[in-house]
Design a protein around this motif. Structure first.
Motif, PDB file in Angstrom:
ATOM      1  N   ALA A 299       0.522  -1.091   0.144  1.00  0.00           N
ATOM      2  CA  ALA A 299       0.296   0.325   0.097  1.00  0.00           C
ATOM      3  C   ALA A 299       0.537   1.042  -0.176  1.00  0.00           C
ATOM      4  O   ALA A 299       1.558   0.941   0.670  1.00  0.00           O
ATOM      5  N   ALA A 300       0.992   2.469  -0.481  1.00  0.00           N
ATOM      6  CA  ALA A 300       1.281   3.317  -0.938  1.00  0.00           C
ATOM      7  C   ALA A 300       0.647   5.023  -0.071  1.00  0.00           C
ATOM      8  O   ALA A 300      -0.681   4.782  -0.408  1.00  0.00           O
ATOM      9  N   SER A 301       1.182   4.969  -0.083  1.00  0.00           N
ATOM     10  CA  SER A 301       0.221   6.918   0.960  1.00  0.00           C
ATOM     11  C   SER A 301       1.328   7.613   0.865  1.00  0.00           C
ATOM     12  O   SER A 301       2.679   7.434   0.486  1.00  0.00           O
ATOM     13  N   GLY A 302       0.925   8.682   0.968  1.00  0.00           N
ATOM     14  CA  GLY A 302       2.078   9.824   1.788  1.00  0.00           C
ATOM     15  C   GLY A 302       1.410  11.411   0.985  1.00  0.00           C
ATOM     16  O   GLY A 302      -0.514  10.923   0.105  1.00  0.00           O
ATOM     17  N   ARG A 303       1.949  12.427  -0.158  1.00  0.00           N
ATOM     18  CA  ARG A 303       1.314  13.118  -1.407  1.00  0.00           C
ATOM     19  C   ARG A 303       1.368  12.253  -2.351  1.00  0.00           C
ATOM     20  O   ARG A 303       2.075  13.192  -2.997  1.00  0.00           O
ATOM     21  N   ILE A 304       0.557  11.880  -2.397  1.00  0.00           N
ATOM     22  CA  ILE A 304       0.569  11.436  -4.256  1.00  0.00           C
ATOM     23  C   ILE A 304      -0.483  11.844  -5.508  1.00  0.00           C
ATOM     24  O   ILE A 304      -1.512  11.618  -4.591  1.00  0.00           O
ATOM     25  N   ILE A 305      -0.110  12.911  -6.303  1.00  0.00           N
ATOM     26  CA  ILE A 305      -1.163  12.782  -7.100  1.00  0.00           C
ATOM     27  C   ILE A 305      -1.573  11.950  -8.005  1.00  0.00           C
ATOM     28  O   ILE A 305      -2.847  11.584  -8.250  1.00  0.00           O
ATOM     29  N   SER A 306      -0.742  10.854  -8.297  1.00  0.00           N
ATOM     30  CA  SER A 306      -0.655   9.599  -9.450  1.00  0.00           C
ATOM     31  C   SER A 306       0.058   8.993  -9.086  1.00  0.00           C
ATOM     32  O   SER A 306       1.523   9.212  -8.770  1.00  0.00           O
ATOM     33  N   ILE A 307       0.055   7.107  -9.415  1.00  0.00           N
ATOM     34  CA  ILE A 307       0.322   6.570  -9.489  1.00  0.00           C
ATOM     35  C   ILE A 307       0.960   6.445 -10.741  1.00  0.00           C
ATOM     36  O   ILE A 307      -0.080   5.842 -11.465  1.00  0.00           O
ATOM     37  N   ASN A 308       2.209   6.065 -11.485  1.00  0.00           N
ATOM     38  CA  ASN A 308       1.937   5.423 -13.178  1.00  0.00           C
ATOM     39  C   ASN A 308       2.606   4.238 -12.828  1.00  0.00           C
ATOM     40  O   ASN A 308       1.515   3.761 -13.582  1.00  0.00           O
ATOM     41  N   THR A 309       2.680   3.550 -12.092  1.00  0.00           N
ATOM     42  CA  THR A 309       2.816   2.278 -11.975  1.00  0.00           C
ATOM     43  C   THR A 309       3.432   1.481 -11.009  1.00  0.00           C
ATOM     44  O   THR A 309       3.932   2.456  -9.997  1.00  0.00           O
ATOM     45  N   MET A 310       3.044   0.559 -10.469  1.00  0.00           N
ATOM     46  CA  MET A 310       3.448   0.115  -9.687  1.00  0.00           C
ATOM     47  C   MET A 310       4.210  -1.447  -9.447  1.00  0.00           C
ATOM     48  O   MET A 310       3.654  -2.218 -10.866  1.00  0.00           O
ATOM     49  N   ALA A 311       5.507  -1.983  -8.910  1.00  0.00           N
ATOM     50  CA  ALA A 311       5.804  -3.122  -9.201  1.00  0.00           C
ATOM     51  C   ALA A 311       6.796  -3.566  -8.166  1.00  0.00           C
ATOM     52  O   ALA A 311       6.977  -3.211  -7.282  1.00  0.00           O
ATOM     53  N   TRP A 312       7.008  -4.832  -8.121  1.00  0.00           N
ATOM     54  CA  TRP A 312       8.007  -5.906  -7.643  1.00  0.00           C
ATOM     55  C   TRP A 312       8.957  -6.130  -8.070  1.00  0.00           C
ATOM     56  O   TRP A 312       8.823  -6.940  -9.189  1.00  0.00           O
ATOM     57  N   TYR A 313       9.775  -6.488  -7.160  1.00  0.00           N
ATOM     58  CA  TYR A 313      11.654  -6.851  -7.394  1.00  0.00           C
ATOM     59  C   TYR A 313      11.723  -7.758  -6.204  1.00  0.00           C
ATOM     60  O   TYR A 313      10.737  -8.303  -5.043  1.00  0.00           O
ATOM     61  N   ARG A 314      12.779  -8.518  -6.216  1.00  0.00           N
ATOM     62  CA  ARG A 314      12.641  -8.975  -5.559  1.00  0.00           C
ATOM     63  C   ARG A 314      14.599  -9.395  -5.776  1.00  0.00           C
ATOM     64  O   ARG A 314      15.346  -9.179  -6.521  1.00  0.00           O
ATOM     65  N   GLN A 315      15.491  -9.656  -4.653  1.00  0.00           N
ATOM     66  CA  GLN A 315      16.584  -9.327  -4.590  1.00  0.00           C
ATOM     67  C   GLN A 315      18.008 -10.804  -3.355  1.00  0.00           C
ATOM     68  O   GLN A 315      16.431 -10.488  -2.458  1.00  0.00           O
ATOM     69  N   ALA A 316      17.737 -11.765  -3.971  1.00  0.00           N
ATOM     70  CA  ALA A 316      18.162 -13.446  -2.916  1.00  0.00           C
ATOM     71  C   ALA A 316      19.623 -12.351  -2.391  1.00  0.00           C
ATOM     72  O   ALA A 316      19.926 -11.847  -3.303  1.00  0.00           O
ATOM     73  N   PRO A 317      20.031 -13.415  -1.344  1.00  0.00           N
ATOM     74  CA  PRO A 317      21.609 -13.190  -1.258  1.00  0.00           C
ATOM     75  C   PRO A 317      23.040 -13.654  -2.042  1.00  0.00           C
ATOM     76  O   PRO A 317      22.442 -14.190  -3.068  1.00  0.00           O
ATOM     77  N   GLY A 318      23.371 -12.227  -2.484  1.00  0.00           N
ATOM     78  CA  GLY A 318      24.775 -12.323  -3.605  1.00  0.00           C
ATOM     79  C   GLY A 318      24.277 -12.023  -4.737  1.00  0.00           C
ATOM     80  O   GLY A 318      24.945 -12.294  -6.303  1.00  0.00           O
ATOM     81  N   LYS A 319      22.455 -11.856  -5.400  1.00  0.00           N
ATOM     82  CA  LYS A 319      22.377 -11.948  -6.576  1.00  0.00           C
ATOM     83  C   LYS A 319      22.016 -10.742  -6.448  1.00  0.00           C
ATOM     84  O   LYS A 319      21.378  -9.805  -5.956  1.00  0.00           O
ATOM     85  N   GLN A 320      21.880 -10.082  -7.986  1.00  0.00           N
ATOM     86  CA  GLN A 320      20.824  -8.561  -8.081  1.00  0.00           C
ATOM     87  C   GLN A 320      19.586  -7.958  -8.387  1.00  0.00           C
ATOM     88  O   GLN A 320      19.176  -9.211  -8.360  1.00  0.00           O
ATOM     89  N   ARG A 321      19.042  -7.459  -7.954  1.00  0.00           N
ATOM     90  CA  ARG A 321      18.032  -7.182  -7.145  1.00  0.00           C
ATOM     91  C   ARG A 321      17.321  -7.912  -9.012  1.00  0.00           C
ATOM     92  O   ARG A 321      17.210  -7.395 -10.599  1.00  0.00           O
ATOM     93  N   GLU A 322      15.704  -8.250  -9.480  1.00  0.00           N
ATOM     94  CA  GLU A 322      15.640  -8.427 -10.581  1.00  0.00           C
ATOM     95  C   GLU A 322      14.027  -8.076 -10.713  1.00  0.00           C
ATOM     96  O   GLU A 322      13.801  -7.796  -9.762  1.00  0.00           O
ATOM     97  N   LEU A 323      13.349  -7.648 -11.558  1.00  0.00           N
ATOM     98  CA  LEU A 323      11.993  -7.246 -11.598  1.00  0.00           C
ATOM     99  C   LEU A 323      11.344  -8.718 -11.566  1.00  0.00           C
ATOM    100  O   LEU A 323      11.648  -9.785 -12.440  1.00  0.00           O
ATOM    101  N   VAL A 324       9.866  -8.370 -10.801  1.00  0.00           N
ATOM    102  CA  VAL A 324       9.066  -9.608 -10.561  1.00  0.00           C
ATOM    103  C   VAL A 324       8.417  -9.668 -11.786  1.00  0.00           C
ATOM    104  O   VAL A 324       7.662  -9.771 -12.863  1.00  0.00           O
TER     105      VAL A 324
END
Length: 120
Positions: free
Chosen positions: A23-48
């Motif tokens: 859930a996003a909150s705060g001074r938001i006028i609009s949201i263009n995109t939302m996403a999930w990423y993940r990062q395992a130990p020793g690995k780069q963050r990747e798009l889910v």
């Protein structure tokens, strides 16, 4: 400015399912995109998965066919349903929102992350 609060992580057996929420909150006028990423130990963050405010989705190759991303625009909340979980899905999952907070500012904001552990 923008706070993202993730929930739904935890320990799951291989083959199981889970649903993450952010859930996003705060001074938001609009949201263009939302996403999930993940990062395992020793690995780069990747798009889910990523979803636009119009509903267009895209998935990382490693989760295609097993993940579904959805968004409730009215609640500024994004969900990630993942099925047929594998030990390789074990990671910290991060929520990201590309949000407009003023006439001059549109930026990416990140949550603190939620741990997902898939056991054999």
């Amino acid at each position: 400015q923008v706070q993202l609060v993730e929930s739904g992580g935890g320990l799951v057996q291989a083959g199981g399912s889970l649903r993450l929420s952010c859930a996003a909150s705060g001074r938001i006028i609009s949201i263009n995109t939302m996403a999930w990423y993940r990062q395992a130990p020793g690995k780069q963050r990747e798009l889910v998965a990523v979803i636009s405010s119009s509903g267009t989705t895209n998935y990382g190759d490693s989760v295609k066919g097993r993940a579904t991303i959805s968004m409730d625009n009215a609640k500024n909340t994004v969900y990630l349903q993942m099925n047929s979980l594998e030990p390789e899905d074990t990671s910290v999952y991060y929520c990201m929102a590309n949000a407009k907070t003023s006439y001059w500012n549109t930026a990416n904001y990140w949550g603190q992350g939620t741990q997902v552990t898939v056991s054999t």
